[in-house]
Design a protein around this motif. Structure first.
Motif, PDB file in Angstrom:
ATOM      1  N   CYS A 137       0.643  -1.270   0.108  1.00 23.08           N
ATOM      2  CA  CYS A 137       0.446   0.191   0.669  1.00 23.08           C
ATOM      3  C   CYS A 137       0.626   1.067  -0.269  1.00 23.08           C
ATOM      4  CB  CYS A 137      -0.550   0.143   1.395  1.00 23.08           C
ATOM      5  SG  CYS A 137      -2.225  -1.254   1.017  1.00 23.08           S
ATOM      6  N   PHE A 138       2.246   1.741   0.417  1.00 19.56           N
ATOM      7  CA  PHE A 138       2.990   2.224   0.705  1.00 19.56           C
ATOM      8  C   PHE A 138       3.417   2.814  -0.392  1.00 19.56           C
ATOM      9  CE2 PHE A 138       6.695   4.140   1.616  1.00 19.56           C
ATOM     10  CZ  PHE A 138       6.562   5.717   1.735  1.00 19.56           C
ATOM     11  N   MET A 139       3.818   1.270  -1.299  1.00 20.13           N
ATOM     12  CA  MET A 139       4.311   1.669  -2.456  1.00 20.13           C
ATOM     13  C   MET A 139       3.764   2.119  -3.123  1.00 20.13           C
ATOM     14  SD  MET A 139       7.782   1.077  -1.376  1.00 20.13           S
ATOM     15  CE  MET A 139       8.008   0.773  -3.517  1.00 20.13           C
ATOM     16  N   ARG A 140       2.216   2.183  -3.402  1.00 22.36           N
ATOM     17  CA  ARG A 140       1.400   2.236  -4.637  1.00 22.36           C
ATOM     18  C   ARG A 140       0.917   3.886  -3.671  1.00 22.36           C
ATOM     19  NH1 ARG A 140      -1.108   2.511  -9.279  1.00 22.36           N
ATOM     20  NH2 ARG A 140      -3.743   2.679  -9.135  1.00 22.36           N
ATOM     21  N   LEU A 141       1.296   4.154  -2.664  1.00 23.43           N
ATOM     22  CA  LEU A 141       1.065   5.909  -2.445  1.00 23.43           C
ATOM     23  C   LEU A 141       1.877   6.650  -3.154  1.00 23.43           C
ATOM     24  CD1 LEU A 141      -0.598   7.789  -0.729  1.00 23.43           C
ATOM     25  CD2 LEU A 141       0.740   6.540   1.025  1.00 23.43           C
ATOM     26  N   ARG A 142       3.195   5.819  -2.783  1.00 28.32           N
ATOM     27  CA  ARG A 142       4.655   6.683  -3.394  1.00 28.32           C
ATOM     28  C   ARG A 142       4.133   6.844  -4.779  1.00 28.32           C
ATOM     29  NH1 ARG A 142       9.982   4.252  -2.200  1.00 28.32           N
ATOM     30  NH2 ARG A 142      10.221   5.928  -3.497  1.00 28.32           N
ATOM     31  N   TYR A 143       4.171   5.263  -5.335  1.00 28.76           N
ATOM     32  CA  TYR A 143       3.497   5.923  -6.554  1.00 28.76           C
ATOM     33  C   TYR A 143       2.388   6.984  -7.387  1.00 28.76           C
ATOM     34  CZ  TYR A 143       1.261   4.547 -11.866  1.00 28.76           C
ATOM     35  OH  TYR A 143       0.895   4.938 -12.516  1.00 28.76           O
ATOM     36  N   ILE A 144       1.612   6.757  -6.501  1.00 31.44           N
ATOM     37  CA  ILE A 144       0.286   8.494  -6.830  1.00 31.44           C
ATOM     38  C   ILE A 144       0.974   9.537  -6.226  1.00 31.44           C
ATOM     39  CG2 ILE A 144      -1.862   8.835  -5.800  1.00 31.44           C
ATOM     40  CD1 ILE A 144      -3.023   5.920  -5.685  1.00 31.44           C
ATOM     41  N   ARG A 145       1.812   9.193  -5.753  1.00 24.69           N
ATOM     42  CA  ARG A 145       2.191  11.019  -5.500  1.00 24.69           C
ATOM     43  C   ARG A 145       2.976  10.797  -6.881  1.00 24.69           C
ATOM     44  NH1 ARG A 145       3.771  10.617   0.777  1.00 24.69           N
ATOM     45  NH2 ARG A 145       1.942  10.573   1.844  1.00 24.69           N
ATOM     46  N   ARG A 146       4.287  10.456  -7.158  1.00 29.88           N
ATOM     47  CA  ARG A 146       5.031  10.993  -8.203  1.00 29.88           C
ATOM     48  C   ARG A 146       3.917  11.250  -9.294  1.00 29.88           C
ATOM     49  NH1 ARG A 146       8.094   5.867  -9.634  1.00 29.88           N
ATOM     50  NH2 ARG A 146       6.399   5.460 -11.315  1.00 29.88           N
ATOM     51  N   ARG A 147       2.684  10.098  -9.555  1.00 27.61           N
ATOM     52  CA  ARG A 147       2.602  10.528 -10.577  1.00 27.61           C
ATOM     53  C   ARG A 147       1.623  11.772 -10.795  1.00 27.61           C
ATOM     54  NH1 ARG A 147      -2.431   6.273 -11.989  1.00 27.61           N
ATOM     55  NH2 ARG A 147      -3.410   7.670 -10.409  1.00 27.61           N
ATOM     56  N   SER A 148       0.783  12.291  -9.824  1.00 29.13           N
ATOM     57  CA  SER A 148       0.397  13.360  -9.512  1.00 29.13           C
ATOM     58  C   SER A 148       1.357  14.479  -9.633  1.00 29.13           C
ATOM     59  CB  SER A 148      -0.269  13.688  -8.139  1.00 29.13           C
ATOM     60  OG  SER A 148       0.128  13.470  -6.823  1.00 29.13           O
ATOM     61  N   ARG A 149       2.513  14.056  -9.170  1.00 32.58           N
ATOM     62  CA  ARG A 149       3.723  14.992  -9.153  1.00 32.58           C
ATOM     63  C   ARG A 149       3.910  16.156 -10.447  1.00 32.58           C
ATOM     64  NH1 ARG A 149       5.912  13.421  -3.781  1.00 32.58           N
ATOM     65  NH2 ARG A 149       7.324  12.379  -5.386  1.00 32.58           N
ATOM     66  N   GLU A 150       4.087  15.043 -11.604  1.00 28.67           N
ATOM     67  CA  GLU A 150       3.947  14.748 -12.915  1.00 28.67           C
ATOM     68  C   GLU A 150       3.336  14.709 -13.689  1.00 28.67           C
ATOM     69  OE1 GLU A 150       5.131  10.967 -13.617  1.00 28.67           O
ATOM     70  OE2 GLU A 150       7.376  10.750 -13.161  1.00 28.67           O
ATOM     71  N   GLU A 151       2.187  14.999 -13.116  1.00 30.00           N
ATOM     72  CA  GLU A 151       1.376  15.616 -13.919  1.00 30.00           C
ATOM     73  C   GLU A 151       0.892  17.127 -13.489  1.00 30.00           C
ATOM     74  OE1 GLU A 151      -2.570  15.719 -16.015  1.00 30.00           O
ATOM     75  OE2 GLU A 151      -1.285  14.042 -15.743  1.00 30.00           O
ATOM     76  N   ILE A 152       0.783  17.540 -12.592  1.00 29.26           N
ATOM     77  CA  ILE A 152       0.802  19.017 -11.902  1.00 29.26           C
ATOM     78  C   ILE A 152       2.113  19.990 -12.874  1.00 29.26           C
ATOM     79  CG2 ILE A 152       0.920  20.589 -10.081  1.00 29.26           C
ATOM     80  CD1 ILE A 152       0.051  19.016  -8.025  1.00 29.26           C
ATOM     81  N   VAL A 153       3.711  19.457 -13.312  1.00 33.75           N
ATOM     82  CA  VAL A 153       4.525  19.847 -13.750  1.00 33.75           C
ATOM     83  C   VAL A 153       4.254  19.657 -15.635  1.00 33.75           C
ATOM     84  CG1 VAL A 153       7.133  19.359 -14.949  1.00 33.75           C
ATOM     85  CG2 VAL A 153       6.438  18.964 -12.801  1.00 33.75           C
ATOM     86  N   ARG A 154       3.195  18.843 -16.016  1.00 33.73           N
ATOM     87  CA  ARG A 154       2.774  19.044 -17.135  1.00 33.73           C
ATOM     88  C   ARG A 154       1.928  19.567 -17.692  1.00 33.73           C
ATOM     89  NH1 ARG A 154       1.039  13.132 -17.399  1.00 33.73           N
ATOM     90  NH2 ARG A 154       2.217  12.462 -16.533  1.00 33.73           N
ATOM     91  N   MET A 155       1.246  20.078 -16.293  1.00 36.10           N
ATOM     92  CA  MET A 155      -0.217  21.502 -16.544  1.00 36.10           C
ATOM     93  C   MET A 155       0.814  22.172 -16.880  1.00 36.10           C
ATOM     94  SD  MET A 155      -2.920  19.447 -13.865  1.00 36.10           S
ATOM     95  CE  MET A 155      -3.989  21.034 -13.773  1.00 36.10           C
ATOM     96  N   ARG A 156       1.198  22.666 -15.761  1.00 37.04           N
ATOM     97  CA  ARG A 156       2.437  24.194 -15.561  1.00 37.04           C
ATOM     98  C   ARG A 156       3.262  24.176 -16.664  1.00 37.04           C
ATOM     99  NH1 ARG A 156       4.318  23.487  -9.625  1.00 37.04           N
ATOM    100  NH2 ARG A 156       1.971  24.147  -8.568  1.00 37.04           N
ATOM    101  N   LEU A 157       3.793  22.533 -17.677  1.00 38.13           N
ATOM    102  CA  LEU A 157       4.224  23.351 -19.075  1.00 38.13           C
ATOM    103  C   LEU A 157       3.384  23.677 -19.913  1.00 38.13           C
ATOM    104  CD1 LEU A 157       7.164  20.580 -18.391  1.00 38.13           C
ATOM    105  CD2 LEU A 157       7.244  23.764 -18.040  1.00 38.13           C
ATOM    106  N   ARG A 158       2.539  22.816 -19.846  1.00 41.85           N
ATOM    107  CA  ARG A 158       0.965  23.932 -20.750  1.00 41.85           C
ATOM    108  C   ARG A 158       0.017  24.107 -20.820  1.00 41.85           C
ATOM    109  NH1 ARG A 158      -2.883  19.374 -19.322  1.00 41.85           N
ATOM    110  NH2 ARG A 158      -0.884  17.832 -19.547  1.00 41.85           N
ATOM    111  N   GLU A 159       0.858  25.016 -19.205  1.00 42.64           N
ATOM    112  CA  GLU A 159       0.052  26.573 -19.156  1.00 42.64           C
ATOM    113  C   GLU A 159       1.238  27.257 -19.481  1.00 42.64           C
ATOM    114  OE1 GLU A 159      -2.571  29.665 -17.984  1.00 42.64           O
ATOM    115  OE2 GLU A 159      -2.730  27.463 -18.786  1.00 42.64           O
ATOM    116  N   LYS A 160       2.216  27.017 -19.719  1.00 42.73           N
ATOM    117  CA  LYS A 160       3.420  28.224 -19.583  1.00 42.73           C
ATOM    118  C   LYS A 160       3.439  28.198 -21.144  1.00 42.73           C
ATOM    119  CE  LYS A 160       8.549  28.623 -18.922  1.00 42.73           C
ATOM    120  NZ  LYS A 160       9.424  28.318 -18.124  1.00 42.73           N
ATOM    121  N   ARG A 161       3.537  27.055 -22.778  1.00 47.01           N
ATOM    122  CA  ARG A 161       3.654  27.112 -23.256  1.00 47.01           C
ATOM    123  C   ARG A 161       2.377  28.153 -24.180  1.00 47.01           C
ATOM    124  NH1 ARG A 161       3.377  21.638 -24.040  1.00 47.01           N
ATOM    125  NH2 ARG A 161       5.192  20.695 -23.068  1.00 47.01           N
ATOM    126  N   ARG A 162       1.668  27.634 -23.554  1.00 50.08           N
ATOM    127  CA  ARG A 162       0.121  28.469 -23.793  1.00 50.08           C
ATOM    128  C   ARG A 162       0.440  29.713 -23.640  1.00 50.08           C
ATOM    129  NH1 ARG A 162      -4.722  30.911 -22.133  1.00 50.08           N
ATOM    130  NH2 ARG A 162      -3.820  30.585 -19.626  1.00 50.08           N
TER     131      ARG A 162
END
Length: 168
Positions: A137-162
Motif C-alpha cells: 500500500c505504501f509503494m502504491r501511495l508513493r507511485y500515486i504521489r509521483r504520478r500526481s507531481r508529474e501531472e502538475i508539472v505537465r499542466m504548468r508547462l502546458r499553461e506556460k506554453r499557452r
C-alpha cells in the motif's frame, strides 16, 4: 457563565466541525468505523471461540487465514469509495496499525501468561502478511504521489506554453 468561544478555554471544535461540514469534509479520522468493530469482533471470535474444530488439520492456521481474509475484505469495503491518494494513505496507515497490533498484543498477552507460545507465534507470523500488504500500500501511495507531481508539472508547462503562444 463562560463563553464557548473563549480564548482561554481552547474549545474550537464546534467551529471546526461546522466549517468542515459546510465545506463537505467528513471527520473520519476521529471515529471508529463499523469495519473496525467487525475486524476486532472476528479476531476475538476466531481466537477465543474457535469455530473451526481441532480435529481439522492445521485448524489454528486456517482460523488465522480466515481472520486475515476477513480483515482484507472489510478494509476493502472501508476504503473503496475514496479518492486514490486518500484511499492508499488510509489503507497504508490502517494495515500498518493492524500489523503492529497483531505483533505487539500477542507478545504482551504471552508475557501476561494469557496466550500459549504457539498461538503467539502463529499470530505474529500472520501479522507478517499484513506488514507486506502495508508495504505494498505504501509503494502504491508513493507511485500515486509521483504520478500526481508529474501531472502538475505537465499542466504548468502546458499553461506556460499557452501563455507564450498567446504573447506572440
Amino acid at each position: 457563565m463562560m463563553n464557548r468561544f473563549n480564548i482561554w478555554k481552547f474549545n474550537y471544535r464546534n467551529i471546526e466541525y461546522k466549517a468542515n461540514r459546510r465545506l463537505g469534509k467528513k471527520d473520519e479520522d476521529r471515529e471508529m468505523h463499523v469495519t473496525d468493530y467487525l475486524i476486532l469482533f472476528t479476531l476475538l471470535v476466531l481466537i477465543y471461540v474457535k469455530p473451526i474444530p481441532d480435529s481439522v488439520p492445521y485448524a489454528d492456521w486456517i482460523s488465522l487465514l480466515v481472520a486475515l481474509v476477513i480483515i482484507f475484505v472489510l478494509l476493502f469495503f472501508r476504503f473503496r469509495r475514496q479518492a486514490p491518494r486518500t484511499c492508499w494513505r488510509n489503507a497504508t496507515w490502517s494495515t500498518a496499525m493492524w500489523a503492529l497490533m497483531m505483533t505487539v498484543v500477542p507478545l504482551l498477552l504471552y508475557w501476561l501468561e494469557e496466550f500459549p507460545l504457539d498461538l503467539t507465534w502463529q499470530i505474529i507470523a500472520a501479522s507478517s502478511v499484513l506488514w507486506l500488504v502495508s508495504l505494498g500500500c505504501f509503494m502504491r501511495l508513493r507511485y500515486i504521489r509521483r504520478r500526481s507531481r508529474e501531472e502538475i508539472v505537465r499542466m504548468r508547462l502546458r499553461e506556460k506554453r499557452r501563455r507564450k503562444l498567446e504573447y506572440l
